[in-house]
Design a protein around this motif. Structure first.
Motif, PDB file in Angstrom:
ATOM      1  N   MET A 104       0.850  -1.195   0.000  1.00  0.00           N
ATOM      2  CA  MET A 104       0.000   0.000   0.000  1.00  0.00           C
ATOM      3  C   MET A 104       0.892   1.255   0.000  1.00  0.00           C
ATOM      4  O   MET A 104       1.810   1.371   0.798  1.00  0.00           O
ATOM      5  CB  MET A 104      -0.905   0.005   1.222  1.00  0.00           C
ATOM      6  CG  MET A 104      -1.995   1.017   1.081  1.00  0.00           C
ATOM      7  SD  MET A 104      -3.353   0.819   2.286  1.00  0.00           S
ATOM      8  CE  MET A 104      -2.604   0.168   3.748  1.00  0.00           C
ATOM      9  N   GLU A 105       0.608   2.170  -0.879  1.00  0.00           N
ATOM     10  CA  GLU A 105       1.393   3.407  -0.941  1.00  0.00           C
ATOM     11  C   GLU A 105       0.718   4.505  -0.130  1.00  0.00           C
ATOM     12  O   GLU A 105      -0.508   4.636  -0.126  1.00  0.00           O
ATOM     13  CB  GLU A 105       1.554   3.861  -2.409  1.00  0.00           C
ATOM     14  CG  GLU A 105       2.827   3.332  -3.067  1.00  0.00           C
ATOM     15  CD  GLU A 105       4.080   3.649  -2.262  1.00  0.00           C
ATOM     16  OE1 GLU A 105       4.361   4.851  -2.090  1.00  0.00           O
ATOM     17  OE2 GLU A 105       4.781   2.706  -1.803  1.00  0.00           O
ATOM     18  N   TYR A 106       1.492   5.280   0.575  1.00  0.00           N
ATOM     19  CA  TYR A 106       0.940   6.387   1.350  1.00  0.00           C
ATOM     20  C   TYR A 106       1.364   7.709   0.750  1.00  0.00           C
ATOM     21  O   TYR A 106       2.479   7.848   0.254  1.00  0.00           O
ATOM     22  CB  TYR A 106       1.458   6.335   2.782  1.00  0.00           C
ATOM     23  CG  TYR A 106       0.994   5.128   3.554  1.00  0.00           C
ATOM     24  CD1 TYR A 106      -0.340   5.018   3.927  1.00  0.00           C
ATOM     25  CD2 TYR A 106       1.895   4.130   3.915  1.00  0.00           C
ATOM     26  CE1 TYR A 106      -0.763   3.929   4.649  1.00  0.00           C
ATOM     27  CE2 TYR A 106       1.472   3.034   4.649  1.00  0.00           C
ATOM     28  CZ  TYR A 106       0.147   2.937   5.016  1.00  0.00           C
ATOM     29  OH  TYR A 106      -0.277   1.858   5.737  1.00  0.00           O
ATOM     30  N   LYS A 107       0.480   8.691   0.856  1.00  0.00           N
ATOM     31  CA  LYS A 107       0.858  10.044   0.462  1.00  0.00           C
ATOM     32  C   LYS A 107       1.357  10.748   1.725  1.00  0.00           C
ATOM     33  O   LYS A 107       0.662  10.783   2.741  1.00  0.00           O
ATOM     34  CB  LYS A 107      -0.369  10.767  -0.103  1.00  0.00           C
ATOM     35  CG  LYS A 107      -0.044  12.126  -0.661  1.00  0.00           C
ATOM     36  CD  LYS A 107      -1.237  12.663  -1.459  1.00  0.00           C
ATOM     37  CE  LYS A 107      -0.994  14.105  -1.834  1.00  0.00           C
ATOM     38  NZ  LYS A 107      -1.640  15.046  -0.935  1.00  0.00           N
ATOM     39  N   ALA A 108       2.564  11.272   1.702  1.00  0.00           N
ATOM     40  CA  ALA A 108       3.137  11.871   2.906  1.00  0.00           C
ATOM     41  C   ALA A 108       2.532  13.245   3.172  1.00  0.00           C
ATOM     42  O   ALA A 108       2.320  14.024   2.259  1.00  0.00           O
ATOM     43  CB  ALA A 108       4.647  11.992   2.755  1.00  0.00           C
ATOM     44  N   HIS A 109       2.235  13.487   4.455  1.00  0.00           N
ATOM     45  CA  HIS A 109       1.716  14.796   4.848  1.00  0.00           C
ATOM     46  C   HIS A 109       2.776  15.600   5.587  1.00  0.00           C
ATOM     47  O   HIS A 109       3.005  16.761   5.322  1.00  0.00           O
ATOM     48  CB  HIS A 109       0.473  14.616   5.726  1.00  0.00           C
ATOM     49  CG  HIS A 109      -0.348  15.864   5.840  1.00  0.00           C
ATOM     50  ND1 HIS A 109      -1.563  15.891   6.427  1.00  0.00           N
ATOM     51  CD2 HIS A 109      -0.126  17.131   5.422  1.00  0.00           C
ATOM     52  CE1 HIS A 109      -2.066  17.118   6.382  1.00  0.00           C
ATOM     53  NE2 HIS A 109      -1.211  17.880   5.779  1.00  0.00           N
ATOM     54  N   ILE A 110       3.418  14.899   6.514  1.00  0.00           N
ATOM     55  CA  ILE A 110       4.524  15.528   7.236  1.00  0.00           C
ATOM     56  C   ILE A 110       5.783  14.760   6.880  1.00  0.00           C
ATOM     57  O   ILE A 110       5.816  13.538   6.987  1.00  0.00           O
ATOM     58  CB  ILE A 110       4.312  15.455   8.762  1.00  0.00           C
ATOM     59  CG1 ILE A 110       2.996  16.131   9.161  1.00  0.00           C
ATOM     60  CG2 ILE A 110       5.480  16.101   9.502  1.00  0.00           C
ATOM     61  CD1 ILE A 110       2.656  15.953  10.623  1.00  0.00           C
ATOM     62  N   ARG A 111       6.791  15.491   6.412  1.00  0.00           N
ATOM     63  CA  ARG A 111       8.045  14.815   6.092  1.00  0.00           C
ATOM     64  C   ARG A 111       9.132  15.352   7.000  1.00  0.00           C
ATOM     65  O   ARG A 111       9.390  16.554   7.028  1.00  0.00           O
ATOM     66  CB  ARG A 111       8.398  15.033   4.614  1.00  0.00           C
ATOM     67  CG  ARG A 111       7.405  14.302   3.693  1.00  0.00           C
ATOM     68  CD  ARG A 111       7.888  14.288   2.253  1.00  0.00           C
ATOM     69  NE  ARG A 111       7.975  15.630   1.719  1.00  0.00           N
ATOM     70  CZ  ARG A 111       9.043  16.109   1.081  1.00  0.00           C
ATOM     71  NH1 ARG A 111      10.100  15.354   0.908  1.00  0.00           N
ATOM     72  NH2 ARG A 111       9.035  17.325   0.627  1.00  0.00           N
ATOM     73  N   VAL A 112       9.726  14.472   7.756  1.00  0.00           N
ATOM     74  CA  VAL A 112      10.774  14.868   8.694  1.00  0.00           C
ATOM     75  C   VAL A 112      12.118  14.478   8.107  1.00  0.00           C
ATOM     76  O   VAL A 112      12.294  13.348   7.658  1.00  0.00           O
ATOM     77  CB  VAL A 112      10.569  14.165  10.058  1.00  0.00           C
ATOM     78  CG1 VAL A 112      11.602  14.632  11.065  1.00  0.00           C
ATOM     79  CG2 VAL A 112       9.160  14.396  10.583  1.00  0.00           C
ATOM     80  N   ARG A 113      13.031  15.432   8.080  1.00  0.00           N
ATOM     81  CA  ARG A 113      14.347  15.153   7.485  1.00  0.00           C
ATOM     82  C   ARG A 113      15.466  15.497   8.454  1.00  0.00           C
ATOM     83  O   ARG A 113      15.637  16.656   8.824  1.00  0.00           O
ATOM     84  CB  ARG A 113      14.527  15.979   6.196  1.00  0.00           C
ATOM     85  CG  ARG A 113      13.638  15.526   5.046  1.00  0.00           C
ATOM     86  CD  ARG A 113      14.086  14.134   4.545  1.00  0.00           C
ATOM     87  NE  ARG A 113      13.155  13.588   3.559  1.00  0.00           N
ATOM     88  CZ  ARG A 113      12.073  12.874   3.849  1.00  0.00           C
ATOM     89  NH1 ARG A 113      11.775  12.596   5.112  1.00  0.00           N
ATOM     90  NH2 ARG A 113      11.280  12.417   2.910  1.00  0.00           N
ATOM     91  N   ASN A 114      16.227  14.494   8.858  1.00  0.00           N
ATOM     92  CA  ASN A 114      17.419  14.669   9.691  1.00  0.00           C
ATOM     93  C   ASN A 114      17.166  15.572  10.895  1.00  0.00           C
ATOM     94  O   ASN A 114      17.949  16.470  11.186  1.00  0.00           O
ATOM     95  CB  ASN A 114      18.579  15.263   8.866  1.00  0.00           C
ATOM     96  CG  ASN A 114      18.828  14.442   7.623  1.00  0.00           C
ATOM     97  OD1 ASN A 114      18.427  14.842   6.526  1.00  0.00           O
ATOM     98  ND2 ASN A 114      19.448  13.293   7.795  1.00  0.00           N
ATOM     99  N   LEU A 115      16.073  15.351  11.572  1.00  0.00           N
ATOM    100  CA  LEU A 115      15.710  16.227  12.690  1.00  0.00           C
ATOM    101  C   LEU A 115      16.453  15.815  13.961  1.00  0.00           C
ATOM    102  O   LEU A 115      16.368  14.673  14.397  1.00  0.00           O
ATOM    103  CB  LEU A 115      14.196  16.175  12.931  1.00  0.00           C
ATOM    104  CG  LEU A 115      13.653  17.154  13.976  1.00  0.00           C
ATOM    105  CD1 LEU A 115      13.730  18.576  13.466  1.00  0.00           C
ATOM    106  CD2 LEU A 115      12.228  16.798  14.352  1.00  0.00           C
TER     107      LEU A 115
END
Lengths: 253, 297
Positions: free
Chosen positions: A1-12
């Motif tokens: 199942m593929e999800y559409k990302a709403h919040i993307r966290v990068r190297n936090l």
């Protein structure tokens, strides 16, 4: 199942003074699903959650590195209006904290600070969101009594209505049922399952069974690090990491 | 040997108990003493006349306290009107906005203000406030003033009650749970909106108590007011008129002209009034603050 990302966290990464609360977290949270952030206490779950609406900003001596993207905008970037950002996320905290005013004013508080003045409009909003959080029938005859007169479970639903009234896209829950009795907890959980049709929901929980009941997507944290994340089914049934397996089996508490 | 040690212990305990009881009872003893000594004047002149008459002529046997009561009310009122907004905003900044480093620096400095002898405040008032009113403020309104006035008393008193109000307000703000602020912030409220509509509302009973505590301090303050208020036994009509507050009356006159009949009794009645009013305000505000401390609201 593929999800559409709403919040993307990068190297936090987040640190309080010398203590590092989050270490290099990268994860995508799916839209209109319930994401459960799980892990033993002190693992950085709440910090991660509160970094989404930048409530951690207020902590003295906090340092944030990395990015969090909401609809493609880095919320830690320059030119971000924090109040506008927070309006997009309703927060439910561990214990309900009604504002020191009436039931009606609690729900109307958000719309009012964002500039809605017309009485008729406010009345509609209050009724709509009290219905949305299944509280209307219990309080419709005493809207102008202090919110503190409600039971704890009712207060938590009031806080939900209050958060929804600013028309957020996302609901953040920080162990939102931990102060509630089983019945009240169940009502909140049912509410979440209904609300995910319209909202992206992120819940921090230390109750594994709650995560299993609610989550579509799971993020497992341990000592400030993201250990494993993925669709709930996959993580619970077939965890890839030793630590996750241990936690789910109840070895790590 | 054993017996003596036991006896010592007993003696120490009893004498300390007696001292503690005495200290606790002192305020009642004082009130009672003052009451006894003010009986003579209460017996010869009705209380209402004493309180409401404006003629203060001890030699003629007239002891109208009205000018002094109004003097006290004016000076105290002015001081509170000045002190409340300043100290509230100051406390709000320190509690809600200031980083810990600034707060931890400023708090002890503010508390230090409370320990300065009041005569020093009086001197500063005479040297700074009086000329300012006399040379700049009064001419601005086209009137004459010696500078010794209600306004001068009010300003000096205001500075003196700042530390009390700020200190208590800070404690009251600190008693408001952080999560209530968080709830408001999370809805997209600014810090100012949060402080004004949520924190202030939650803290209101305590803040009022802080004001009343400041009020009672201002009400009874003697030395600094005596030095700057002018001390003319007339009901003040404006801010620039001199006033003669009750404490100044007592301090200036007790011990002199004691041969005048009833004079001593009149001054002690004034003291009793002062004591009762200050005690009333004090007890009232402390009761509210104790409730807040215990988390009952």
């Amino acid at each position: 199942m593929e999800y559409k990302a709403h919040i993307r966290v990068r190297n936090l990464s987040v640190s309080y003074g010398t203590e590092q609360a989050l270490k290099d977290v990268t994860v995508d949270l799916p839209e209109k699903k319930i994401t459960a952030i799980i892990g033993p206490s002190g693992c950085g779950k709440t910090t991660l959650l509160k970094s989404f609406n930048r409530l951690i900003d207020a902590v003295d001596g906090i340092k944030v590195q990395g990015e969090v993207y909401l609809n493609g905008d880095n919320i830690y970037g320059p030119g971000i209006d924090v109040t506008h950002l927070r309006q997009k996320m309703g927060l439910l905290s561990q214990r309900p904290y009604p504002l020191p005013m009436s039931i009606y004013d609690n729900v109307a508080y958000g719309p009012r600070i964002h500039g809605i003045r017309k009485r008729r409009r406010l009345k509609e909003i209050v009724e709509h969101y009290l219905r949305e959080s299944s509280l209307w029938d219990e309080v419709k005859d005493r809207l102008h009594t202090p919110a503190s007169s409600l039971s704890v479970g009712q207060q938590q639903r009031l806080c939900l209505a209050r958060g929804l009234a600013v028309e957020p896209e996302i609901i953040l829950g920080d162990e939102p049922t931990s102060a509630l009795d089983p019945t009240a907890s169940q009502r909140i959980e049912e509410k979440f399952l209904q609300l995910k049709a319209k909202y992206t929901i992120v819940v921090v929980t230390h109750i594994l069974r709650q995560a299993i009941r609610l989550a579509d997507y799971v993020v497992f944290m341990y000592l400030g690090q993201l250990i494993e994340h993925g669709p709930a089914r996959k993580v619970f049934e077939n965890p890839q990491e030793e630590l996750t397996r241990g936690y789910i089996k109840g070895v790590i508490v | 040997m054993h017996l003596i040690r036991g006896l010592q212990d007993k003696l120490a305990r009893i004498s300390m108990l007696a001292l503690a009881l005495f200290a606790g009872l002192l305020v009642f003893l004082m009130a009672f003493g003052l009451f006894l000594r003010s009986r003579p004047i209460l017996d010869s002149i009705p209380l209402m006349e004493l309180l409401l008459s404006s003629s203060w002529h001890p030699l003629k046997g007239e002891f109208g306290l009205f000018p002094f009561l109004t003097g006290t009310v004016w000076v105290t009122g002015v001081s509170i009107v000045i002190a409340v907004p300043f100290s509230l905003l100051c406390a709000m900044y320190l509690a809600e906005y200031a980083p810990v480093s600034i707060r931890e620096w400023v708090k002890p400095l503010v508390d230090l203000l409370a320990g300065i002898p009041s005569v020093v405040y009086g001197i500063c008032g005479v040297l700074i406030i009086i000329p300012l009113i006399k040379d700049h403020l009064a001419p601005l309104f086209g009137s004459f003033s010696t500078g010794y006035s209600v306004l001068a008393g009010g300003v000096v008193l205001a500075v003196m009650v700042f530390p009390i109000i700020i200190h208590v307000c800070l404690e009251v703000f600190a008693s408001v749970p952080y999560e209530v602020r968080e709830a408001s912030l999370a809805l997209g409220a600014t810090r100012w909106q949060t402080t004004k509509k949520v924190v202030l509302r939650k803290a209101m009973p305590g803040i009022l108590a802080a004001f009343v505590l400041g009020l009672s301090r201002a009400f009874g303050e003697t030395m600094a007011v005596l030095m700057v208020a002018g001390n003319v036994a007339r009901v003040p009509r404006s801010l620039l008129d001199p006033a003669y507050p009750l404490p100044a009356l007592i301090a200036n006159n007790y011990g002199e002209m004691m041969s005048v009949p009833l004079y001593d009794s009149a001054l002690l009645l004034a003291s009793l009034l002062l004591l009762v009013v200050v005690l009333f305000f004090n007890v009232l505000s402390r009761l509210v603050l104790i409730r807040i401390e215990r988390g009952i609201q």
